[in-house]
Enzyme design. Sequence first.
Site, PDB file in Angstrom:
ATOM      1  N   HIS A   1       0.653  -1.320   0.041  1.00 13.34           N
ATOM      2  CA  HIS A   1       0.000   0.089  -0.030  1.00 13.34           C
ATOM      3  C   HIS A   1       0.870   1.278   0.108  1.00 13.34           C
ATOM      4  O   HIS A   1       0.543   2.187  -0.552  1.00 13.34           O
ATOM      5  CB  HIS A   1      -0.826   0.096   1.122  1.00 13.34           C
TER       6      HIS A   1
ATOM      7  N   LYS B   1     -15.267  -8.309   4.063  1.00 12.73           N
ATOM      8  CA  LYS B   1     -14.231  -8.675   4.884  1.00 12.73           C
ATOM      9  C   LYS B   1     -14.496  -8.189   6.546  1.00 12.73           C
ATOM     10  O   LYS B   1     -15.105  -7.214   6.580  1.00 12.73           O
ATOM     11  CB  LYS B   1     -12.937  -8.255   4.462  1.00 12.73           C
TER      12      LYS B   1
ATOM     13  N   ARG C   1      -2.130  -6.378  -8.006  1.00  7.86           N
ATOM     14  CA  ARG C   1      -0.859  -7.452  -7.866  1.00  7.86           C
ATOM     15  C   ARG C   1      -0.691  -8.302  -8.980  1.00  7.86           C
ATOM     16  O   ARG C   1       0.335  -9.035  -9.278  1.00  7.86           O
ATOM     17  CB  ARG C   1      -0.864  -7.950  -6.517  1.00  7.86           C
TER      18      ARG C   1
ATOM     19  N   SER D   1      -2.652  -7.383   3.140  1.00 10.17           N
ATOM     20  CA  SER D   1      -3.348  -7.514   4.359  1.00 10.17           C
ATOM     21  C   SER D   1      -3.751  -8.887   5.045  1.00 10.17           C
ATOM     22  O   SER D   1      -3.282  -9.198   6.142  1.00 10.17           O
ATOM     23  CB  SER D   1      -4.234  -6.470   4.682  1.00 10.17           C
TER      24      SER D   1
HETATM   25  O1  PNS Z   1      -8.374  -2.660   0.385  1.00  9.85           O
HETATM   26  P1  PNS Z   1      -9.671  -3.332  -0.037  1.00  9.85           P
HETATM   27  O2  PNS Z   1     -10.392  -3.905   1.074  1.00  9.85           O
HETATM   28  O3  PNS Z   1      -9.394  -4.041  -1.357  1.00  9.85           O
HETATM   29  O4  PNS Z   1     -10.732  -1.993  -0.209  1.00  9.85           O
HETATM   30  C1  PNS Z   1     -11.718  -2.129  -0.596  1.00  9.85           C
HETATM   31  C2  PNS Z   1     -12.702  -0.841  -0.267  1.00  9.85           C
HETATM   32  C3  PNS Z   1     -12.737  -0.536   1.023  1.00  9.85           C
HETATM   33  C4  PNS Z   1     -11.982   0.130  -1.041  1.00  9.85           C
HETATM   34  C5  PNS Z   1     -14.068  -0.909  -1.174  1.00  9.85           C
HETATM   35  O5  PNS Z   1     -14.589  -2.182  -0.442  1.00  9.85           O
HETATM   36  C6  PNS Z   1     -15.026   0.156  -0.979  1.00  9.85           C
HETATM   37  O6  PNS Z   1     -14.870   1.252  -1.794  1.00  9.85           O
HETATM   38  N1  PNS Z   1     -15.677   0.275   0.121  1.00  9.85           N
HETATM   39  C7  PNS Z   1     -16.727   1.426   0.389  1.00  9.85           C
HETATM   40  C8  PNS Z   1     -18.141   0.920   0.139  1.00  9.85           C
HETATM   41  C9  PNS Z   1     -18.299   1.256  -1.386  1.00  9.85           C
HETATM   42  O7  PNS Z   1     -18.056   2.014  -2.111  1.00  9.85           O
HETATM   43  N2  PNS Z   1     -18.822  -0.140  -1.674  1.00  9.85           N
HETATM   44  C10 PNS Z   1     -19.175   0.002  -3.328  1.00  9.85           C
HETATM   45  C11 PNS Z   1     -18.118  -0.679  -4.176  1.00  9.85           C
HETATM   46  S1  PNS Z   1     -17.058  -1.859  -3.651  1.00  9.85           S
END
Ligand code: PNS
Length: 159
Positions: free
Chosen positions: A17, A41, A90, A128
């Site tokens: 990150h 998650k 990745r 992570s």
């Molecule tokens: O590090 P990650 O878990 O890949 O991040 C994912 C994240 C937190 C960026 C994604 O789940 C997100 O944007 N969450 C906020 C809620 C949202 O907008 N959901 C709709 C699209 S996933």
Amino acid sequence: MRIAVCPGSFDPITYGHIDIIKRAARLFDRVIVVVLNNEAKKSLFSMEERFAFIEQVVNTLDNVTVDSADGLLVDYALKVGACAVVKGVRGGLDLEYEQRIITINRHLGSNIETILLPADVQYAHISSTLVREIATLGGNIEGLVPREMVAEIMSRCNG
Ligand code: PNS
């Protein structure tokens, strides 16, 4: 001013990150690292703990700030006036996942572009999820996360 958002669940932030955040900071005037919840998650660290870890490691980068938010990423990006979302990929699985998220975010009415940066090879194996798994099994997480975070992660995963 061109503002980018680097979103993630950062549970916890890793060297992978940090590399993406540094590279985004070279491309944009301002980068906001935003801690969001990934509904798919269950997180180990609280929002506050994840935020505090990130603050410790990005405080040397002049144009980077940290924030946390509830709700949708697209709403957050609009609220802060961002023109782009930056994420790291990745490999093929990440690319497939991110393409779906980009399409969903467009469906939600966002015109914000998503820039996908290929992970540097030295960080492409880090996630992570793996950090949490290795720590839970008593393995060595040095080299995956900043040194100052190692002890706290180990104690949380084994406490
Ligand atoms: O590090 P990650 O878990 O890949 O991040 C994912 C994240 C937190 C960026 C994604 O789940 C997100 O944007 N969450 C906020 C809620 C949202 O907008 N959901 C709709 C699209 S996933």
